[in-house]
Design a protein around this motif. Structure first.
Motif, mmCIF file in Angstrom:
data_model
loop_
_atom_site.group_PDB
_atom_site.id
_atom_site.type_symbol
_atom_site.label_atom_id
_atom_site.label_comp_id
_atom_site.label_asym_id
_atom_site.label_seq_id
_atom_site.Cartn_x
_atom_site.Cartn_y
_atom_site.Cartn_z
ATOM 1 N N LYS A 1 1.035 -0.840 0.263
ATOM 2 C CA LYS A 1 0.139 0.186 -0.397
ATOM 3 C C LYS A 1 0.655 1.225 -0.492
ATOM 4 C CE LYS A 1 -3.667 2.355 2.883
ATOM 5 N NZ LYS A 1 -4.348 2.417 3.936
ATOM 6 N N GLU A 2 1.646 1.407 1.136
ATOM 7 C CA GLU A 2 2.572 2.460 0.373
ATOM 8 C C GLU A 2 3.742 2.677 -0.174
ATOM 9 O OE1 GLU A 2 2.994 -0.371 3.132
ATOM 10 O OE2 GLU A 2 1.906 0.881 4.470
ATOM 11 N N LEU B 1 0.613 4.424 -3.140
ATOM 12 C CA LEU B 1 0.763 5.573 -3.115
ATOM 13 C C LEU B 1 1.771 6.455 -2.948
ATOM 14 C CD1 LEU B 1 -1.685 5.297 1.285
ATOM 15 C CD2 LEU B 1 -2.544 5.410 -1.700
ATOM 16 N N HIS B 2 3.049 6.354 -2.302
ATOM 17 C CA HIS B 2 3.540 6.947 -2.915
ATOM 18 C C HIS B 2 3.752 7.532 -4.566
ATOM 19 C CE1 HIS B 2 8.195 8.501 -2.787
ATOM 20 N NE2 HIS B 2 8.308 7.932 -3.582
ATOM 21 N N LYS B 3 3.583 6.231 -4.940
ATOM 22 C CA LYS B 3 3.679 6.799 -6.889
ATOM 23 C C LYS B 3 2.595 7.580 -6.985
ATOM 24 C CE LYS B 3 6.157 2.409 -8.315
ATOM 25 N NZ LYS B 3 5.895 2.279 -9.625
ATOM 26 N N ILE B 4 1.502 6.906 -6.474
ATOM 27 C CA ILE B 4 0.072 7.769 -6.277
ATOM 28 C C ILE B 4 0.901 9.838 -6.058
ATOM 29 C CG2 ILE B 4 -2.024 9.214 -6.178
ATOM 30 C CD1 ILE B 4 -2.363 5.991 -5.898
ATOM 31 N N ILE C 1 -0.934 9.987 2.177
ATOM 32 C CA ILE C 1 0.284 10.044 1.862
ATOM 33 C C ILE C 1 1.248 10.907 2.528
ATOM 34 C CG2 ILE C 1 1.484 10.427 -0.447
ATOM 35 C CD1 ILE C 1 -1.282 8.986 -1.968
ATOM 36 N N THR C 2 0.561 12.696 2.492
ATOM 37 C CA THR C 2 1.370 13.240 2.706
ATOM 38 C C THR C 2 1.679 13.147 4.363
ATOM 39 O OG1 THR C 2 0.055 14.793 1.673
ATOM 40 C CG2 THR C 2 1.313 15.710 3.525
ATOM 41 N N GLU C 3 1.277 12.460 5.240
ATOM 42 C CA GLU C 3 1.707 12.447 6.911
ATOM 43 C C GLU C 3 2.350 11.250 6.593
ATOM 44 O OE1 GLU C 3 0.681 13.577 9.822
ATOM 45 O OE2 GLU C 3 0.181 15.263 8.721
ATOM 46 N N GLU C 4 2.597 9.783 5.630
ATOM 47 C CA GLU C 4 3.394 9.354 5.511
ATOM 48 C C GLU C 4 4.672 9.579 5.149
ATOM 49 O OE1 GLU C 4 1.466 5.733 3.902
ATOM 50 O OE2 GLU C 4 0.121 5.399 5.314
ATOM 51 N N SER C 5 4.779 10.375 4.130
ATOM 52 C CA SER C 5 5.884 10.380 3.646
ATOM 53 C C SER C 5 6.761 11.894 4.873
ATOM 54 C CB SER C 5 5.555 12.030 2.316
ATOM 55 O OG SER C 5 4.775 12.564 2.492
#
Length: 92
Positions: free
Chosen positions: A4-5, A8-11, A87-91
């Motif tokens: 999933k990560e 989401l990173h590719k998106i 996505i923003t929080e995970e990055s």
């Protein structure tokens, strides 16, 4: 299968590199202009994010399943924004 990560990173890369804002990305992929992304529109987003064809359909179903909060099998702007915020929080 991609995590999933990774998906989401590719998106995130797609949106950051090709659009001024997440709103612009949403409007671009919302081909019928109904304010929601259907499965075909999500598949196109995944294709542009370089998610391989083999798993695109499966991933699109999982994204809808994970982010469709109102149960209409579509992703509204609010639901899309929720995914972008994640996505923003995970990055960070």
């Amino acid at each position: 299968m991609l995590s999933k990560e990774t998906i989401l990173h590719k998106i995130q890369i797609l949106i950051t590199n090709h659009f001024e804002t997440p709103e612009d990305a949403f409007a671009f992929f919302d081909k019928d202009g109904d304010g929601k992304l259907n499965k075909a529109e999500i598949v196109k987003l995944l294709k542009d994010a370089e998610i391989t064809g083999f798993i695109r359909g499966m991933v699109s179903s999982k994204l809808i399943e994970g982010y469709d909060k109102d149960g209409d099998d579509l992703i509204s702007w609010k639901e899309f924004k929720s995914a972008i915020d994640e996505i923003t929080e995970e990055s960070k």
